[in-house]
Design a protein around this motif. Sequence first.
Motif, PDB file in Angstrom:
ATOM      1  N   UNK A  48       0.847  -1.190   0.000  1.00  0.00           N
ATOM      2  CA  UNK A  48       0.000   0.000   0.000  1.00  0.00           C
ATOM      3  C   UNK A  48       0.884   1.242   0.000  1.00  0.00           C
ATOM      4  N   UNK A  49       0.383   2.296  -0.621  1.00  0.00           N
ATOM      5  CA  UNK A  49       1.215   3.476  -0.857  1.00  0.00           C
ATOM      6  C   UNK A  49       0.359   4.728  -0.836  1.00  0.00           C
ATOM      7  N   UNK A  50       0.849   5.770  -0.160  1.00  0.00           N
ATOM      8  CA  UNK A  50       0.171   7.061  -0.172  1.00  0.00           C
ATOM      9  C   UNK A  50       1.199   8.165   0.035  1.00  0.00           C
ATOM     10  N   UNK A  51       1.133   9.197  -0.821  1.00  0.00           N
ATOM     11  CA  UNK A  51       2.025  10.334  -0.655  1.00  0.00           C
ATOM     12  C   UNK A  51       1.904  11.292  -1.814  1.00  0.00           C
ATOM     13  N   UNK A  52       2.369  12.526  -1.643  1.00  0.00           N
ATOM     14  CA  UNK A  52       2.332  13.511  -2.729  1.00  0.00           C
ATOM     15  C   UNK A  52       3.291  13.131  -3.841  1.00  0.00           C
ATOM     16  N   UNK A  53       2.909  13.447  -5.068  1.00  0.00           N
ATOM     17  CA  UNK A  53       3.700  13.069  -6.237  1.00  0.00           C
ATOM     18  C   UNK A  53       4.985  13.879  -6.346  1.00  0.00           C
ATOM     19  N   UNK A  54       6.068  13.175  -6.692  1.00  0.00           N
ATOM     20  CA  UNK A  54       7.338  13.795  -7.054  1.00  0.00           C
ATOM     21  C   UNK A  54       7.627  13.337  -8.481  1.00  0.00           C
ATOM     22  N   UNK A  55       7.255  14.139  -9.490  1.00  0.00           N
ATOM     23  CA  UNK A  55       7.354  13.685 -10.879  1.00  0.00           C
ATOM     24  C   UNK A  55       8.771  13.709 -11.416  1.00  0.00           C
ATOM     25  N   UNK A  56       9.051  12.791 -12.342  1.00  0.00           N
ATOM     26  CA  UNK A  56      10.344  12.761 -13.022  1.00  0.00           C
ATOM     27  C   UNK A  56      10.169  12.082 -14.374  1.00  0.00           C
ATOM     28  N   UNK A  57      10.584  12.779 -15.441  1.00  0.00           N
ATOM     29  CA  UNK A  57      10.470  12.234 -16.802  1.00  0.00           C
ATOM     30  C   UNK A  57      11.820  11.659 -17.213  1.00  0.00           C
ATOM     31  N   UNK A  58      11.873  10.359 -17.377  1.00  0.00           N
ATOM     32  CA  UNK A  58      13.109   9.639 -17.666  1.00  0.00           C
ATOM     33  C   UNK A  58      13.429   9.711 -19.155  1.00  0.00           C
ATOM     34  N   UNK A  59      14.698   9.987 -19.476  1.00  0.00           N
ATOM     35  CA  UNK A  59      15.115  10.016 -20.881  1.00  0.00           C
ATOM     36  C   UNK A  59      16.332   9.128 -21.115  1.00  0.00           C
ATOM     37  N   UNK A  60      16.622   8.221 -20.148  1.00  0.00           N
ATOM     38  CA  UNK A  60      17.712   7.287 -20.343  1.00  0.00           C
ATOM     39  C   UNK A  60      18.771   7.295 -19.274  1.00  0.00           C
ATOM     40  N   UNK A  61      18.687   8.235 -18.320  1.00  0.00           N
ATOM     41  CA  UNK A  61      19.693   8.333 -17.266  1.00  0.00           C
ATOM     42  C   UNK A  61      19.022   8.537 -15.918  1.00  0.00           C
ATOM     43  N   UNK A  62      19.664   8.017 -14.867  1.00  0.00           N
ATOM     44  CA  UNK A  62      19.091   8.141 -13.524  1.00  0.00           C
ATOM     45  C   UNK A  62      19.304   9.526 -12.929  1.00  0.00           C
ATOM     46  N   UNK A  63      20.035  10.412 -13.624  1.00  0.00           N
ATOM     47  CA  UNK A  63      20.310  11.715 -13.019  1.00  0.00           C
ATOM     48  C   UNK A  63      19.038  12.483 -12.700  1.00  0.00           C
ATOM     49  N   UNK A  64      17.978  12.280 -13.483  1.00  0.00           N
ATOM     50  CA  UNK A  64      16.730  12.993 -13.214  1.00  0.00           C
ATOM     51  C   UNK A  64      16.134  12.544 -11.886  1.00  0.00           C
ATOM     52  N   UNK A  65      16.318  11.277 -11.525  1.00  0.00           N
ATOM     53  CA  UNK A  65      15.824  10.794 -10.239  1.00  0.00           C
ATOM     54  C   UNK A  65      16.643  11.373  -9.093  1.00  0.00           C
ATOM     55  N   UNK A  66      17.955  11.382  -9.267  1.00  0.00           N
ATOM     56  CA  UNK A  66      18.813  11.929  -8.212  1.00  0.00           C
ATOM     57  C   UNK A  66      18.522  13.406  -7.992  1.00  0.00           C
ATOM     58  N   UNK A  67      18.253  14.118  -9.081  1.00  0.00           N
ATOM     59  CA  UNK A  67      17.913  15.533  -8.958  1.00  0.00           C
ATOM     60  C   UNK A  67      16.573  15.704  -8.235  1.00  0.00           C
ATOM     61  N   UNK A  68      15.631  14.830  -8.547  1.00  0.00           N
ATOM     62  CA  UNK A  68      14.331  14.883  -7.871  1.00  0.00           C
ATOM     63  C   UNK A  68      14.500  14.645  -6.375  1.00  0.00           C
TER      64      UNK A  68
END
Length: 233
Positions: free
Chosen positions: A42-62
């Motif tokens: 089960x999961x509940x929380x506010x969204x932290x969006x990230x659009x992936x284009x091939x690298x995990x850097x977008x997740x680390x930045x998020x």
Amino acid sequence: MEDLRQRFETLTTAHLADACVRAGLPVRCAPAPTRAVVPGTRLLGPAIPARHVGSVDVFLEAFEHAVPGGVLVVDNGGRLDESCVGDLVVLEARAAGLAGVVIWGLHRDTADVRAIGLPVFSLGSIPTGPLSLGPRVDGGLAEAIVGTWRIGPRDLVAGDDDGVVFLPLDRASELFTLAEGIRDTERRQADRIRAGEPLRQQVRFADFLAARDADPALTFRAHLRAVGGAIEE
């Protein structure tokens, strides 16, 4: 948010989806194949969006600016030929204090993800990681597309065995109250069925059929609202 988490313990995403219908809001669900890596999660929380284009850097930045208790919502365009999240990203999400991850795409490292224990929802798994690297997307941390829906920080993410639903944060308390009312009505109806009173009798289905003969435009949903039942919403 803690109050909503406590209230969600006795609710389901189905209750919340029905609450959206009752409130006249769009029912924004992740596409049907979206499921938890570990059933029962089960999961509940506010969204932290990230659009992936091939690298995990977008997740680390998020994660750099993530609100504790948030949910990483990954947009990988629903791709089924590559994964975009593995065990290291999930570990980092847990270290950043996130409540979980929802992926419009695939994950990998399933055994490790299960062992980490952080809730992860995706379209499934595949061994390969990203197959290409595209240019950075403007606004890639502002919103994520999941199916046909645009999800951003003003959305609340809820997930369980039925899938994932997105709610407007500013309407969350109202929607939870509606969902609780629907839940309570359905529980009473279920108890009465078990006690020997058929649902058709409870909702006065014969009356509905007679009324519909007189007014073919009458819907069962309108009848249920009139008699206080809860099945469809």
